[in-house]
Design a protein around this motif. Structure first.
Motif, PDB file in Angstrom:
ATOM      1  N   PHE A 266      10.501  -3.974  -2.450  1.00 31.75           N
ATOM      2  CA  PHE A 266       9.733  -2.743  -2.295  1.00 31.75           C
ATOM      3  C   PHE A 266       9.693  -2.273  -0.847  1.00 31.75           C
ATOM      4  CE2 PHE A 266       7.572  -2.125  -6.361  1.00 31.75           C
ATOM      5  CZ  PHE A 266       7.727  -3.356  -6.964  1.00 31.75           C
ATOM      6  N   GLY A 267       9.498  -0.971  -0.706  1.00 34.38           N
ATOM      7  CA  GLY A 267       9.148  -0.425   0.601  1.00 34.38           C
ATOM      8  C   GLY A 267       7.659  -0.568   0.822  1.00 34.38           C
TER       9      GLY A 267
ATOM     10  N   GLU B 211       4.920  -3.962   2.880  1.00 36.55           N
ATOM     11  CA  GLU B 211       5.581  -3.797   1.597  1.00 36.55           C
ATOM     12  C   GLU B 211       5.103  -4.841   0.590  1.00 36.55           C
ATOM     13  OE1 GLU B 211       6.932  -4.858   4.330  1.00 36.55           O
ATOM     14  OE2 GLU B 211       8.453  -6.398   3.988  1.00 36.55           O
ATOM     15  N   ILE B 212       5.332  -4.545  -0.668  1.00 35.17           N
ATOM     16  CA  ILE B 212       5.033  -5.496  -1.730  1.00 35.17           C
ATOM     17  C   ILE B 212       6.151  -6.538  -1.726  1.00 35.17           C
ATOM     18  CG2 ILE B 212       4.768  -5.784  -4.215  1.00 35.17           C
ATOM     19  CD1 ILE B 212       3.897  -2.811  -4.301  1.00 35.17           C
TER      20      ILE B 212
ATOM     21  N   GLN C  63      -3.378   1.182 -12.118  1.00 34.93           N
ATOM     22  CA  GLN C  63      -2.167   0.382 -12.153  1.00 34.93           C
ATOM     23  C   GLN C  63      -0.948   1.125 -11.660  1.00 34.93           C
ATOM     24  OE1 GLN C  63      -3.680  -1.308 -16.065  1.00 34.93           O
ATOM     25  NE2 GLN C  63      -1.713  -2.327 -15.889  1.00 34.93           N
ATOM     26  N   MET C  64      -0.001   0.360 -11.185  1.00 35.68           N
ATOM     27  CA  MET C  64       1.271   0.919 -10.737  1.00 35.68           C
ATOM     28  C   MET C  64       2.111   1.257 -11.969  1.00 35.68           C
ATOM     29  SD  MET C  64       3.305  -0.465  -7.507  1.00 35.68           S
ATOM     30  CE  MET C  64       3.590  -2.094  -8.112  1.00 35.68           C
TER      31      MET C  64
ATOM     32  N   ARG D  86      13.750   6.160 -12.540  1.00 37.15           N
ATOM     33  CA  ARG D  86      14.694   5.068 -12.319  1.00 37.15           C
ATOM     34  C   ARG D  86      16.103   5.662 -12.172  1.00 37.15           C
ATOM     35  NH1 ARG D  86      13.766   1.259 -16.664  1.00 37.15           N
ATOM     36  NH2 ARG D  86      14.355   2.887 -18.080  1.00 37.15           N
TER      37      ARG D  86
ATOM     38  N   TYR E 292       7.834   3.940  -8.001  1.00 37.18           N
ATOM     39  CA  TYR E 292       6.602   3.608  -8.698  1.00 37.18           C
ATOM     40  C   TYR E 292       5.464   4.372  -8.047  1.00 37.18           C
ATOM     41  CZ  TYR E 292       8.302  -0.370 -11.492  1.00 37.18           C
ATOM     42  OH  TYR E 292       8.938  -1.158 -12.412  1.00 37.18           O
TER      43      TYR E 292
ATOM     44  N   GLY F   1       5.525   1.768   1.119  1.00 32.98           N
ATOM     45  CA  GLY F   1       4.744   2.776   0.412  1.00 32.98           C
ATOM     46  C   GLY F   1       4.484   4.022   1.230  1.00 32.98           C
TER      47      GLY F   1
ATOM     48  N   GLN G  82       1.166   4.439  -7.706  1.00 32.64           N
ATOM     49  CA  GLN G  82      -0.098   3.749  -7.932  1.00 32.64           C
ATOM     50  C   GLN G  82      -1.243   4.674  -7.560  1.00 32.64           C
ATOM     51  OE1 GLN G  82      -1.047   0.225  -5.616  1.00 32.64           O
ATOM     52  NE2 GLN G  82      -2.304  -0.576  -7.264  1.00 32.64           N
TER      53      GLN G  82
ATOM     54  N   ARG H 207       0.943  -7.853  -1.744  1.00 26.49           N
ATOM     55  CA  ARG H 207       1.008  -6.811  -0.728  1.00 26.49           C
ATOM     56  C   ARG H 207      -0.078  -7.085   0.294  1.00 26.49           C
ATOM     57  NH1 ARG H 207      -0.644  -0.775  -0.092  1.00 26.49           N
ATOM     58  NH2 ARG H 207       0.902  -0.099   1.443  1.00 26.49           N
TER      59      ARG H 207
ATOM     60  N   GLU I 119      12.595  -3.239 -17.283  1.00 23.97           N
ATOM     61  CA  GLU I 119      11.522  -2.509 -16.621  1.00 23.97           C
ATOM     62  C   GLU I 119      10.305  -3.388 -16.506  1.00 23.97           C
ATOM     63  OE1 GLU I 119      10.396   1.224 -18.330  1.00 23.97           O
ATOM     64  OE2 GLU I 119       8.479   1.229 -17.288  1.00 23.97           O
TER      65      GLU I 119
ATOM     66  N   PHE J 274       3.386  -3.382 -14.460  1.00 22.16           N
ATOM     67  CA  PHE J 274       2.509  -4.017 -13.484  1.00 22.16           C
ATOM     68  C   PHE J 274       1.058  -4.051 -13.946  1.00 22.16           C
ATOM     69  CE2 PHE J 274       4.925  -4.884  -9.638  1.00 22.16           C
ATOM     70  CZ  PHE J 274       6.135  -4.291  -9.951  1.00 22.16           C
ATOM     71  N   GLY J 275       0.377  -5.090 -13.521  1.00 25.13           N
ATOM     72  CA  GLY J 275      -1.059  -5.155 -13.677  1.00 25.13           C
ATOM     73  C   GLY J 275      -1.743  -4.417 -12.544  1.00 25.13           C
ATOM     74  N   PRO J 276      -3.061  -4.314 -12.605  1.00 22.99           N
ATOM     75  CA  PRO J 276      -3.798  -3.560 -11.588  1.00 22.99           C
ATOM     76  C   PRO J 276      -3.948  -4.291 -10.264  1.00 22.99           C
ATOM     77  CG  PRO J 276      -5.310  -4.497 -13.175  1.00 22.99           C
ATOM     78  CD  PRO J 276      -3.939  -4.785 -13.684  1.00 22.99           C
TER      79      PRO J 276
ATOM     80  N   LEU K 227       5.803   3.233 -13.499  1.00 27.67           N
ATOM     81  CA  LEU K 227       7.145   3.689 -13.163  1.00 27.67           C
ATOM     82  C   LEU K 227       7.217   5.205 -13.269  1.00 27.67           C
ATOM     83  CD1 LEU K 227      10.131   2.944 -12.570  1.00 27.67           C
ATOM     84  CD2 LEU K 227      10.475   2.899 -15.050  1.00 27.67           C
TER      85      LEU K 227
ATOM     86  N   PHE L 112       5.764   3.908  -4.193  1.00 25.89           N
ATOM     87  CA  PHE L 112       6.610   2.822  -3.712  1.00 25.89           C
ATOM     88  C   PHE L 112       8.037   3.015  -4.199  1.00 25.89           C
ATOM     89  CE2 PHE L 112       3.427   0.095  -1.916  1.00 25.89           C
ATOM     90  CZ  PHE L 112       2.283   0.319  -2.657  1.00 25.89           C
TER      91      PHE L 112
ATOM     92  N   MET M 138      -0.309   6.323  -4.180  1.00 29.46           N
ATOM     93  CA  MET M 138       0.614   5.582  -3.317  1.00 29.46           C
ATOM     94  C   MET M 138       1.941   5.519  -4.053  1.00 29.46           C
ATOM     95  SD  MET M 138      -0.003   4.051  -0.382  1.00 29.46           S
ATOM     96  CE  MET M 138       0.906   2.988   0.728  1.00 29.46           C
TER      97      MET M 138
END
Lengths: 117, 119
Positions: free
Chosen positions: B109-110, A42-43, B44-45, B50, B37, B112, B39, A37, A105, A108-110, B47, B91, B89
């Motif tokens: 992704f968007g 966006e990511i 961490q991000m 869904r 998602y 955010g 964050q 990102r 699913e 994610f990591g930080p 979920l 997403f 945040m």
């Protein structure tokens, strides 16, 4: 159970230097993804490993980026030489592979915040 | 190619009130998944919720629910009874449905939406 971990959390380097980011997925997850990102954007997907093999690396920006996943465990993403536009947050995600249906699913990591000066 | 658009860079809401975050997407796929998602700051991000595109019923998870309009390609997130811990945040993300055991489930992704819940 430990989640996805990334190291370092922050990295500040000068243009032209090399940086290596590391991701440790959740144990047993075959799928490993790298995303990036850039500030305010966006990511974006970079690449996808299934075990030790690159399934899709269509998102890699250029050949200054090299990703590996030795033995299908942790992964590294090396940027050499780094440029200013490489600054951003690099996320790693992992998922396991159910054989039947459903989305895998992604956990994610930080993230690693990379700043190139 | 799939694109995801979040048109609200920042939003704020008073604690205990309801807020809706917008997301639209563009795809030619008929079967796919949509995600929200979250964050939190320096965390961490994770979920939030869904939605499978083939399901007409909107997904709900406690205080979080979506309004999925497939024809309009819209997927908004409603947060009811907002709490301070909802500050984060958010997403929106899209993923194609894969048919193989090893699916290339990369997400789109968007940009955010930064949500602030005010006391």
């Amino acid at each position: 159970e430990a989640g996805v971990t990334q190291f370092p959390s922050h990295s500040v380097i000068e243009k032209g230097q090399t940086v290596t980011l590391r991701c440790d997925p959740i144990s047993g997850h075959d799928n490993l993804y790298w995303y990036r990102r850039v500030m305010g954007k966006e990511i974006k997907f970079l690449l996808h490993f299934v075990k030790e093999s690159k399934q899709d690396e269509s998102g890699m920006p250029n050949n200054r980026f090299l990703a590996e996943r030795t033995g299908g465990t942790y992964s590294t993403l090396k940027v050499q030489p780094a440029e200013l536009e490489d600054s951003g947050v690099y996320f790693c995600a992992s998922s396991y592979n159910p054989l039947a249906g459903g989305p895998n699913e992604q956990f994610f990591g930080p993230g690693t915040r990379l700043t190139v000066l | 190619a799939q694109t995801v658009t979040q048109s609200q860079p920042e939003m704020s809401v008073q604690e205990a009130e309801t807020v809706t975050l917008s997301c639209t997407y563009d795809t030619s796929e008929s079967n796919y998944y949509l995600f929200w998602y979250k964050q939190p700051p320096s965390r961490q991000m994770i979920l939030v919720i869904r939605q499978e595109a083939y399901k007409q019923q909107n997904a709900t998870e406690n205080r979080f629910s979506v309004n999925f309009q497939k024809a309009a390609k819209s997927f908004s997130l409603k947060i009811s009874d907002s709490q301070l811990g909802d500050t984060a945040m958010y997403f929106c993300a899209f993923m194609k449905h894969g048919l193989r055991a090893y699916n290339n489930n990369d997400m789109r992704f968007g940009a955010g939406t930064r949500l602030t819940v005010k006391p």
